[in-house]
Write a protein that holds these residues in place. Structure first.
Motif, PDB file in Angstrom:
ATOM      1  N   MET A   1       0.828  -1.202   0.000  1.00  0.00           N
ATOM      2  CA  MET A   1       0.000   0.000   0.000  1.00  0.00           C
ATOM      3  C   MET A   1       0.872   1.266   0.000  1.00  0.00           C
ATOM      4  O   MET A   1       0.619   2.229  -0.720  1.00  0.00           O
ATOM      5  N   LEU A   2       1.927   1.257   0.836  1.00  0.00           N
ATOM      6  CA  LEU A   2       2.824   2.404   0.907  1.00  0.00           C
ATOM      7  C   LEU A   2       3.558   2.598  -0.415  1.00  0.00           C
ATOM      8  O   LEU A   2       3.761   3.721  -0.870  1.00  0.00           O
ATOM      9  N   PHE A   3       3.972   1.485  -1.033  1.00  0.00           N
ATOM     10  CA  PHE A   3       4.648   1.555  -2.331  1.00  0.00           C
ATOM     11  C   PHE A   3       3.710   2.156  -3.373  1.00  0.00           C
ATOM     12  O   PHE A   3       4.132   2.988  -4.195  1.00  0.00           O
ATOM     13  N   LEU A   4       2.438   1.773  -3.355  1.00  0.00           N
ATOM     14  CA  LEU A   4       1.462   2.298  -4.307  1.00  0.00           C
ATOM     15  C   LEU A   4       1.256   3.794  -4.096  1.00  0.00           C
ATOM     16  O   LEU A   4       1.145   4.548  -5.067  1.00  0.00           O
ATOM     17  N   GLU A   5       1.208   4.224  -2.837  1.00  0.00           N
ATOM     18  CA  GLU A   5       1.089   5.655  -2.556  1.00  0.00           C
ATOM     19  C   GLU A   5       2.266   6.411  -3.155  1.00  0.00           C
ATOM     20  O   GLU A   5       2.103   7.478  -3.752  1.00  0.00           O
ATOM     21  N   GLY A   6       3.470   5.863  -2.960  1.00  0.00           N
ATOM     22  CA  GLY A   6       4.654   6.500  -3.528  1.00  0.00           C
ATOM     23  C   GLY A   6       4.593   6.556  -5.041  1.00  0.00           C
ATOM     24  O   GLY A   6       4.982   7.566  -5.651  1.00  0.00           O
ATOM     25  N   MET A   7       4.107   5.491  -5.677  1.00  0.00           N
ATOM     26  CA  MET A   7       3.975   5.475  -7.139  1.00  0.00           C
ATOM     27  C   MET A   7       3.042   6.575  -7.619  1.00  0.00           C
ATOM     28  O   MET A   7       3.332   7.283  -8.593  1.00  0.00           O
ATOM     29  N   ILE A   8       1.918   6.719  -6.939  1.00  0.00           N
ATOM     30  CA  ILE A   8       0.938   7.746  -7.334  1.00  0.00           C
ATOM     31  C   ILE A   8       1.544   9.135  -7.189  1.00  0.00           C
ATOM     32  O   ILE A   8       1.412   9.989  -8.077  1.00  0.00           O
ATOM     33  N   VAL A   9       2.235   9.364  -6.057  1.00  0.00           N
ATOM     34  CA  VAL A   9       2.863  10.665  -5.828  1.00  0.00           C
ATOM     35  C   VAL A   9       3.917  10.940  -6.901  1.00  0.00           C
ATOM     36  O   VAL A   9       3.957  12.032  -7.500  1.00  0.00           O
ATOM     37  N   GLY A  10       4.795   9.974  -7.165  1.00  0.00           N
ATOM     38  CA  GLY A  10       5.846  10.155  -8.166  1.00  0.00           C
ATOM     39  C   GLY A  10       5.280  10.412  -9.545  1.00  0.00           C
ATOM     40  O   GLY A  10       5.779  11.264 -10.291  1.00  0.00           O
ATOM     41  N   PHE A  11       4.233   9.690  -9.909  1.00  0.00           N
ATOM     42  CA  PHE A  11       3.614   9.851 -11.227  1.00  0.00           C
ATOM     43  C   PHE A  11       2.994  11.234 -11.368  1.00  0.00           C
ATOM     44  O   PHE A  11       3.205  11.922 -12.380  1.00  0.00           O
ATOM     45  N   LEU A  12       2.239  11.662 -10.343  1.00  0.00           N
ATOM     46  CA  LEU A  12       1.521  12.929 -10.430  1.00  0.00           C
ATOM     47  C   LEU A  12       2.467  14.128 -10.404  1.00  0.00           C
ATOM     48  O   LEU A  12       2.230  15.129 -11.088  1.00  0.00           O
ATOM     49  N   ILE A  13       3.560  14.047  -9.635  1.00  0.00           N
ATOM     50  CA  ILE A  13       4.497  15.171  -9.584  1.00  0.00           C
ATOM     51  C   ILE A  13       5.296  15.258 -10.887  1.00  0.00           C
ATOM     52  O   ILE A  13       5.632  16.348 -11.354  1.00  0.00           O
ATOM     53  N   ALA A  14       5.581  14.114 -11.509  1.00  0.00           N
ATOM     54  CA  ALA A  14       6.336  14.119 -12.766  1.00  0.00           C
ATOM     55  C   ALA A  14       5.469  14.502 -13.961  1.00  0.00           C
ATOM     56  O   ALA A  14       5.981  15.016 -14.962  1.00  0.00           O
ATOM     57  N   ALA A  15       4.145  14.261 -13.856  1.00  0.00           N
ATOM     58  CA  ALA A  15       3.272  14.337 -15.026  1.00  0.00           C
ATOM     59  C   ALA A  15       3.126  15.711 -15.674  1.00  0.00           C
ATOM     60  O   ALA A  15       3.043  15.782 -16.907  1.00  0.00           O
ATOM     61  N   PRO A  16       3.067  16.828 -14.934  1.00  0.00           N
ATOM     62  CA  PRO A  16       2.918  18.108 -15.647  1.00  0.00           C
ATOM     63  C   PRO A  16       4.014  18.294 -16.689  1.00  0.00           C
ATOM     64  O   PRO A  16       5.195  18.124 -16.397  1.00  0.00           O
ATOM     65  N   VAL A  17       3.601  18.643 -17.904  1.00  0.00           N
ATOM     66  CA  VAL A  17       4.569  18.760 -19.001  1.00  0.00           C
ATOM     67  C   VAL A  17       5.228  20.128 -18.951  1.00  0.00           C
ATOM     68  O   VAL A  17       4.689  21.111 -19.448  1.00  0.00           O
ATOM     69  N   GLY A  18       6.413  20.172 -18.326  1.00  0.00           N
ATOM     70  CA  GLY A  18       7.205  21.390 -18.260  1.00  0.00           C
ATOM     71  C   GLY A  18       8.386  21.293 -19.202  1.00  0.00           C
ATOM     72  O   GLY A  18       8.342  20.555 -20.208  1.00  0.00           O
ATOM     73  N   PRO A  19       9.472  22.020 -18.909  1.00  0.00           N
ATOM     74  CA  PRO A  19      10.649  21.990 -19.790  1.00  0.00           C
ATOM     75  C   PRO A  19      11.220  20.597 -20.020  1.00  0.00           C
ATOM     76  O   PRO A  19      11.615  20.261 -21.139  1.00  0.00           O
ATOM     77  N   VAL A  20      11.266  19.767 -18.964  1.00  0.00           N
ATOM     78  CA  VAL A  20      11.808  18.412 -19.127  1.00  0.00           C
ATOM     79  C   VAL A  20      10.905  17.594 -20.043  1.00  0.00           C
ATOM     80  O   VAL A  20      11.377  16.834 -20.896  1.00  0.00           O
ATOM     81  N   GLY A  21       9.606  17.741 -19.895  1.00  0.00           N
ATOM     82  CA  GLY A  21       8.674  17.037 -20.770  1.00  0.00           C
ATOM     83  C   GLY A  21       8.834  17.452 -22.215  1.00  0.00           C
ATOM     84  O   GLY A  21       8.805  16.608 -23.127  1.00  0.00           O
ATOM     85  N   ILE A  22       9.002  18.761 -22.448  1.00  0.00           N
ATOM     86  CA  ILE A  22       9.218  19.259 -23.809  1.00  0.00           C
ATOM     87  C   ILE A  22      10.485  18.650 -24.407  1.00  0.00           C
ATOM     88  O   ILE A  22      10.512  18.216 -25.562  1.00  0.00           O
ATOM     89  N   LEU A  23      11.537  18.614 -23.592  1.00  0.00           N
ATOM     90  CA  LEU A  23      12.809  18.052 -24.061  1.00  0.00           C
ATOM     91  C   LEU A  23      12.656  16.578 -24.429  1.00  0.00           C
ATOM     92  O   LEU A  23      13.161  16.117 -25.470  1.00  0.00           O
ATOM     93  N   CYS A  24      11.942  15.827 -23.597  1.00  0.00           N
ATOM     94  CA  CYS A  24      11.769  14.393 -23.855  1.00  0.00           C
ATOM     95  C   CYS A  24      10.911  14.132 -25.090  1.00  0.00           C
ATOM     96  O   CYS A  24      11.185  13.208 -25.860  1.00  0.00           O
ATOM     97  N   ILE A  25       9.877  14.938 -25.284  1.00  0.00           N
ATOM     98  CA  ILE A  25       9.027  14.780 -26.473  1.00  0.00           C
ATOM     99  C   ILE A  25       9.849  15.052 -27.735  1.00  0.00           C
ATOM    100  O   ILE A  25       9.751  14.324 -28.728  1.00  0.00           O
TER     101      ILE A  25
END
Length: 205
Positions: A1-25
């Motif tokens: 359960m704790l691992f899943l919480e961490g996954m959700i947090v990591g996914f949501l904080i990474a998800a906004p497409v900022g400069p790093v997202g633009i670079l990766c695309i």
């Protein structure tokens, strides 16, 4: 359960497409999904570092980062300006076969790692989310914090894998002319992000 919480947090904080997202695309469209994923891993490693600082309650490290947030923002802004200019001035790209590991990939990995590490807002986001979840409390076993941080890495990595896969899947639909236009747009956005980061120094205090 704790691992899943961490996954959700990591996914949501990474998800906004900022400069790093633009670079990766841009990398996914020019060089394929593997190149974009390696670059995204740089951001995932930085997210994991900040997640560990927040999860383990490393007040000394977080205090240092907050104290020197202005120099960090200056470095991050400068890196974005350089990336924007370099992207803007690149010659018209050719649609290449997906390439394996090469020195350029590690350069992009380092760039995304540095961009994410020089953004003090990332640690504030982790601290706020972890505090609201109450997932790790003072005096609890470090194993709980480690499980949560491992989940953060998995969630952030999942986001960059998803983004690189989606962008890489449509790369063959773009002609060299459109790739050039996208490169110019990406360069402009990266440069403007750098300008915004440097202007934000006037509001830090």
């Amino acid at each position: 359960m704790l691992f899943l919480e961490g996954m959700i947090v990591g996914f949501l904080i990474a998800a906004p497409v900022g400069p790093v997202g633009i670079l990766c695309i841009r990398l996914a469209l020019n060089d394929g999904r593997a190149a974009a994923f390696v670059a995204g891993l740089g951001a995932a490693v930085a997210d994991t570092f900040y997640g560990a600082v927040a999860g383990f309650g490393l007040s000394l490290v977080s205090g240092f980062l907050m104290e020197y947030r202005e120099p960090l923002s200056l470095v991050g802004g400068a890196v974005l300006l350089v990336l924007g200019i370099r992207t803007w001035r690149q010659p018209p790209p050719e649609l290449r076969a997906e390439s394996g590991l090469h020195p350029g990939l590690w350069r992009d990995f380092t760039a995304t790692l540095l961009l994410t590490l020089t953004n003090p807002a990332t640690i504030l986001a982790f601290m706020a989310v972890f505090a609201s979840l109450g997932s790790v409390r003072a005096g609890e076993s470090p194993a709980r914090a480690f499980t949560l941080v491992a989940g953060v890495f998995a969630g952030s990595t999942l986001w960059w894998f998803t983004l690189s896969a989606l962008a890489g899947a449509v790369r063959h639909r773009f002609s060299p002319v459109w790739l050039m236009r996208l490169n110019l747009c990406a360069g402009g956005l990266l440069f403007l992000s750098g300008v915004a980061a440097l202007l934000s120094l006037f509001y830090l205090g």
